[in-house]
Write an enzyme that holds these catalytic residues in place. Sequence first.
Site, PDB file in Angstrom:
ATOM      1  N   GLU A  11      -9.478  -8.112-115.903  1.00  0.00           N
ATOM      2  CA  GLU A  11     -10.229  -8.217-117.118  1.00  0.00           C
ATOM      3  C   GLU A  11     -11.530  -7.393-116.697  1.00  0.00           C
ATOM      4  O   GLU A  11     -12.378  -7.921-115.939  1.00  0.00           O
ATOM      5  CB  GLU A  11     -10.498  -9.608-117.663  1.00  0.00           C
ATOM      6  CG  GLU A  11      -9.244 -10.452-117.513  1.00  0.00           C
ATOM      7  CD  GLU A  11      -9.586 -11.800-117.708  1.00  0.00           C
ATOM      8  OE1 GLU A  11     -10.887 -12.074-118.239  1.00  0.00           O
ATOM      9  OE2 GLU A  11      -8.875 -12.686-117.139  1.00  0.00           O
ATOM     10  N   TYR A  36     -10.806  -5.968-126.688  1.00  0.00           N
ATOM     11  CA  TYR A  36     -11.527  -6.798-127.459  1.00  0.00           C
ATOM     12  C   TYR A  36     -12.980  -7.068-126.997  1.00  0.00           C
ATOM     13  O   TYR A  36     -13.316  -6.552-126.172  1.00  0.00           O
ATOM     14  CB  TYR A  36     -10.963  -8.277-127.476  1.00  0.00           C
ATOM     15  CG  TYR A  36     -11.200  -9.329-126.247  1.00  0.00           C
ATOM     16  CD1 TYR A  36     -11.702 -10.639-126.607  1.00  0.00           C
ATOM     17  CD2 TYR A  36     -10.781  -8.922-125.112  1.00  0.00           C
ATOM     18  CE1 TYR A  36     -11.870 -11.348-125.402  1.00  0.00           C
ATOM     19  CE2 TYR A  36     -11.093  -9.788-124.058  1.00  0.00           C
ATOM     20  CZ  TYR A  36     -11.562 -10.998-124.169  1.00  0.00           C
ATOM     21  OH  TYR A  36     -11.708 -11.961-123.143  1.00  0.00           O
ATOM     22  N   ASP A  81     -16.050  -9.474-126.084  1.00  0.00           N
ATOM     23  CA  ASP A  81     -16.435 -10.685-125.487  1.00  0.00           C
ATOM     24  C   ASP A  81     -17.737 -10.743-125.202  1.00  0.00           C
ATOM     25  O   ASP A  81     -18.116 -10.051-124.288  1.00  0.00           O
ATOM     26  CB  ASP A  81     -15.332 -10.807-124.268  1.00  0.00           C
ATOM     27  CG  ASP A  81     -15.609 -12.047-123.539  1.00  0.00           C
ATOM     28  OD1 ASP A  81     -15.363 -13.108-124.172  1.00  0.00           O
ATOM     29  OD2 ASP A  81     -15.846 -12.100-122.381  1.00  0.00           O
ATOM     30  N   ASN A 101      -6.826 -11.909-112.027  1.00  0.00           N
ATOM     31  CA  ASN A 101      -6.036 -13.145-112.248  1.00  0.00           C
ATOM     32  C   ASN A 101      -4.785 -12.971-111.262  1.00  0.00           C
ATOM     33  O   ASN A 101      -4.013 -11.752-111.072  1.00  0.00           O
ATOM     34  CB  ASN A 101      -5.403 -12.900-113.641  1.00  0.00           C
ATOM     35  CG  ASN A 101      -6.741 -13.291-114.567  1.00  0.00           C
ATOM     36  OD1 ASN A 101      -7.338 -14.294-114.541  1.00  0.00           O
ATOM     37  ND2 ASN A 101      -7.275 -12.294-115.110  1.00  0.00           N
ATOM     38  N   ARG A 160      -2.987 -20.178-112.482  1.00  0.00           N
ATOM     39  CA  ARG A 160      -3.576 -18.789-112.496  1.00  0.00           C
ATOM     40  C   ARG A 160      -4.947 -18.982-111.703  1.00  0.00           C
ATOM     41  O   ARG A 160      -6.049 -19.614-111.930  1.00  0.00           O
ATOM     42  CB  ARG A 160      -3.897 -18.438-113.939  1.00  0.00           C
ATOM     43  CG  ARG A 160      -4.350 -16.921-113.823  1.00  0.00           C
ATOM     44  CD  ARG A 160      -4.544 -16.317-115.150  1.00  0.00           C
ATOM     45  NE  ARG A 160      -5.246 -17.417-116.299  1.00  0.00           N
ATOM     46  CZ  ARG A 160      -6.544 -16.829-116.783  1.00  0.00           C
ATOM     47  NH1 ARG A 160      -6.986 -15.758-116.248  1.00  0.00           N
ATOM     48  NH2 ARG A 160      -6.931 -17.807-117.637  1.00  0.00           N
ATOM     49  N   HIS A 166      -8.216 -17.656-111.271  1.00  0.00           N
ATOM     50  CA  HIS A 166      -9.247 -16.780-112.021  1.00  0.00           C
ATOM     51  C   HIS A 166     -10.398 -16.414-111.167  1.00  0.00           C
ATOM     52  O   HIS A 166     -11.458 -17.097-110.819  1.00  0.00           O
ATOM     53  CB  HIS A 166      -9.652 -17.442-113.327  1.00  0.00           C
ATOM     54  CG  HIS A 166     -10.441 -16.732-114.646  1.00  0.00           C
ATOM     55  ND1 HIS A 166      -9.933 -15.320-115.010  1.00  0.00           N
ATOM     56  CD2 HIS A 166     -11.573 -16.892-114.802  1.00  0.00           C
ATOM     57  CE1 HIS A 166     -10.568 -15.088-115.821  1.00  0.00           C
ATOM     58  NE2 HIS A 166     -11.894 -15.963-115.708  1.00  0.00           N
TER      59      HIS A 166
END
Length: 494
Positions: free
Chosen positions: A9, A87, A89, A153, A235, A237
């Site tokens: 991300e 998107y 954020d 991730n 997961r 992160h």
Amino acid sequence: MLPKIIGSETEYGLMVQNDPKFDSIATALLLINSYKADQALQLLWDYDQEEPLVDARGFELDEEYDVPTQQENMAINKILPNGARYYVDHAHPEFCTPECSNVLDLIRYEKAGERIVHLSLRGANQLLPPGQSIIVYKNNSDQKGNSYGYHENYLIDRRLPFQTIVDQMTPFLVSRQVMCGAGKVGAENGTNPVDYQISQRADFFETEIGLDTMVKRPIINTRDEPHADRDRYRRLHVIVGDANMSEYTTYLKVGTTMMVLQMVEEGFVVEDVALRNPVWAFKDISHDPTCKALVALNNGKKLTAVDIQRCFHAVAQRYVETHPDCHPTYPALVAEWGAVLDRLASDPMQLYREIDWVMKLHLVQNYIERRHSGWDDPRIAMMDLQYHDVRPEKGLYYLLERSGAARRMLTDAESIRAMEEPPEDTRAYFRGQCLKKFKNQIFGVNWDSISLNLGDGPIQRIFMDEPTRGTKKHVQRLLDQSATAAELVAKMTS
């Protein structure tokens, strides 16, 4: 042995030239909605499936988080046919790659994200008043005290004790920056002054472990939100990494981390590398581009970051030698990892074609020598930013790439194709193909579900808890035989 499904991300930094009323949220909204504006799908991101307050240490925070209204949801979220999410954020445009099964695919989709952001930029700038233009940076600091994230991730086996992850990954993540830092001019967040440092993010980490990503940033993030079968997967992160321009740097960053997690799952652990103070060590390592800084271990020894990485590399070599059926990318990765560590120990500047922080430092040092200037030259800070500019005609990294001074891992054609086509060997394929074939019947999407509006009756949600299902091999025949979403659901439930 669970397959390693990975993704990244990237939060992009942005500014608007000649706009005294710059509004970062409005600019980010304009940016993402300018990508293929005439073809944009009006879809909802399914926040019902989100669990950002569950902590891997066994509890859930008793707090509320804001969920956007339906209109806001469609405005800030773009779900793309390549399986990615694009998107807004926290006032930044963010690009999330689709789920990938290997590091080379991840690089392809991350680079596709850069191209998508650049196309958005070109579209958005046509809508601004004369004299104004948006500039977007793939970096982690605005040089005004604000840091924004790049997150990795990794799906791992839930049976692996979380404390084992903490014990192994803390020294690995703190020390790996010598291979994958993006480089930064100066220091921030009240840390000791420095002309140049290895990592863009190191100054902003303040604690060892925690759930936050915006304040009191931890080296080990405890968010327990697998977006997959919770009984089977966890997961991890990872929020400590820099956003890299160099394909080779991303290859090392994600590839070695993926491999270390695989090793740890199978009992191949590194002994006696626990850091006495990981937060201090993170900053000390970053602030020394010679890679000679010594950091204290719990056992009383002092090692450099390269020494610590060599401990992990030695175990990785043993792992590959005893696992001839390991992931096919691992043997080459171990060889590259070892060669990079040797050059870091000898002279980091040998890596001026491979590693972002060295590439940027090489550019800056050449400028200083040519201009007989010092580190206080304001153009040095501008060069730092311009290295990360996503405009191919302006970004200094892209200049290096075009001149053959940046080591590549893929072709332009591969990243261009990844802008439209999802990976074929993860559930992202099913998501992406459904978006193409049934776009007018899709109501909402999340990583692990698709909701379909079949007209009559309630919304039908298809769950995708297993990331290795929904591949081209699994679903292509089903998709070919389904002319409508209703037919798809009927065939899946029959």
